[in-house]
Design an enzyme around this catalytic site. Structure first.
Site, short mmCIF file in Angstrom:
data_model
loop_
_atom_site.label_atom_id
_atom_site.label_comp_id
_atom_site.label_asym_id
_atom_site.label_seq_id
_atom_site.Cartn_x
_atom_site.Cartn_y
_atom_site.Cartn_z
N HIS A 60 0.78 -1.13 0.03
CA HIS A 60 0.11 -0.04 0.00
C HIS A 60 0.78 1.22 0.02
O HIS A 60 1.52 1.75 0.92
CB HIS A 60 -0.93 0.06 1.25
CG HIS A 60 -2.02 -1.09 1.29
ND1 HIS A 60 -3.08 -0.99 0.48
CD2 HIS A 60 -2.03 -2.21 2.17
CE1 HIS A 60 -3.61 -2.03 0.63
NE2 HIS A 60 -3.19 -2.92 1.55
N HIS A 85 -0.91 -6.63 -5.33
CA HIS A 85 -0.84 -7.85 -4.49
C HIS A 85 -0.39 -9.05 -5.68
O HIS A 85 -0.30 -8.85 -6.64
CB HIS A 85 -2.54 -8.13 -4.38
CG HIS A 85 -2.63 -9.69 -4.07
ND1 HIS A 85 -3.23 -10.64 -4.90
CD2 HIS A 85 -2.38 -10.39 -2.97
CE1 HIS A 85 -3.34 -11.90 -4.46
NE2 HIS A 85 -2.87 -11.83 -3.13
N ASN A 140 0.59 -13.38 -5.24
CA ASN A 140 0.58 -14.70 -4.41
C ASN A 140 0.99 -16.04 -5.21
O ASN A 140 0.89 -15.88 -6.50
CB ASN A 140 -1.00 -15.02 -3.76
CG ASN A 140 -0.96 -16.28 -2.83
OD1 ASN A 140 -0.82 -17.32 -3.40
ND2 ASN A 140 -0.84 -16.11 -1.64
N VAL A 141 1.83 -16.60 -4.70
CA VAL A 141 2.38 -17.79 -5.32
C VAL A 141 2.41 -19.02 -4.29
O VAL A 141 3.06 -18.65 -3.29
CB VAL A 141 3.65 -17.80 -6.01
CG1 VAL A 141 3.44 -16.99 -7.38
CG2 VAL A 141 4.73 -16.99 -5.32
N ARG A 142 1.69 -20.13 -4.71
CA ARG A 142 1.70 -20.87 -3.45
C ARG A 142 1.50 -22.47 -4.17
O ARG A 142 1.10 -22.80 -5.25
CB ARG A 142 0.25 -20.87 -2.82
CG ARG A 142 -0.93 -20.81 -3.74
CD ARG A 142 -2.08 -20.16 -2.70
NE ARG A 142 -3.27 -20.16 -3.54
CZ ARG A 142 -3.78 -19.32 -4.56
NH1 ARG A 142 -2.99 -18.32 -4.64
NH2 ARG A 142 -4.69 -19.55 -5.02
#
Length: 311
Positions: free
Chosen positions: A103, A113, A115-117
């Site tokens: 932010h 944003h 995300n890697v999972r």
């Protein structure tokens, strides 16, 4: 999809090593822009596993930012993970990934944003096979719209997926538009990017390579945008609008985001899960931006599903 059956036990060690390296690279890149230092917070989870949170608050450029690594384990899958996979209920599991939300302080610099999972449901005690899948993506949430920022971000997303088939980016771009959508507001969260979940197409190594490519393209996608917007002049009006639009970010994360729900249901670390929230946000009753303003242009030109890479 329900995940792919593997003949052998999945070894998450190579993916884990890449995740930790990705976290370090992203933090170094952001510190070079902000000039401040990300705090390090190592934590353990009583039920199994733990993580490393890297965070900054009240930086010169980033008002709040978190780049979070976690590798957690459990004896029984939480309800959010078995809602679409009831056959996996009761299995032990482990999940590992990197998630970040940034932010910026300047209203002209967008929130982002990533995300890697990877998720693995262990073989039952009586025999059988592991089940695994990958997920992730990145998306951009501007408060003031700049077409060149949106085009650059989407081009980077396309480049990340190009080696894996010409049809992949259009599908994951559309998936992002559909997922990051506030149904109760009938509006997108931002200008999108790419999103994928339950990924098991083409085998474990292909899926891991695709996921890693997304993470490896993040800095190139976002750092130039942050660098060119961080010093743009703004006043109280722009700051006020930024805080109002941040309220939408809070609404999505608490009402619709499956990752937030999974983290809370699996007794994850609350401080890390809620680090994605902006430090300040506001709400107003039935407010609309005045016609002809830059604020109205955000709704008209940017908070719509569109092909940013069209000629």
């Amino acid at each position: 999809m329900t995940g792919t059956v593997s003949a052998t036990r999945i070894d998450p060690a190579p993916f884990r090593a890449w995740l930790l390296d990705l976290q370090a690279r992203i933090v170094a890149g952001l510190e070079a822009i902000d000039g401040g230092t990300f705090r390090r917070d190592d934590w353990t989870r009583p039920e199994g596993g733990g993580g490393v949170s890297r965070l900054i608050e009240d930086g010169d450029v980033l008002e709040r930012g978190g780049v979070l690594f976690s590798h957690v384990r459990g004896e029984r899958l939480p309800p959010s993970a078995t809602a679409q996979r009831p056959q996996l209920a009761g299995r032990a599991w482990e999940a590992l990934g990197v998630s970040l939300v940034l932010h910026p302080r300047n209203p002209h610099a967008p929130t982002v944003h990533l995300n890697v999972r990877c998720f693995v449901a262990a073989a039952p005690a009586g025999g059988g096979s592991d089940v695994w899948w990958f997920g992730g993506g990145m998306d951009l949430t501007p408060y003031y719209g700049y077409a060149d920022d949106a085009v650059h971000f989407h081009r980077s997303c396309r480049d990340a997926l190009a080696p894996f088939g010409a049809d992949v980016h259009p599908r994951y771009k559309r998936w992002c538009d559909e997922y990051f959508y506030l149904r109760h507001r009938s509006e997108p969260r931002g200008v999108g990017g790419i999103f994928f979940d339950d990924l098991d197409e083409g085998g474990y190594e292909r899926c891991r390579a695709l996921t890693q490519s997304v993470g490896d393209h993040f800095l190139a996608a976002y750092a130039p945008i942050l660098a060119r917007r961080k010093d743009t002049a703004y006043g109280a009006r722009e700051r006020d609008f930024q805080l109002y639009r941040r309220g939408r970010y809070v609404e999505f994360n608490l009402v619709w985001d499956r990752g937030t729900l999974f983290g809370l249901q699996s007794n994850g670390r609350t401080e890390a899960i809620l680090l994605s929230m902006p430090p300040h946000a506001t709400w107003r009753y039935a407010w609309q931006p005045p016609a002809g303003t830059a604020e109205a242009a955000l709704y008209r030109d940017f908070l719509v599903a569109r092909d940013w890479l069209a000629p």
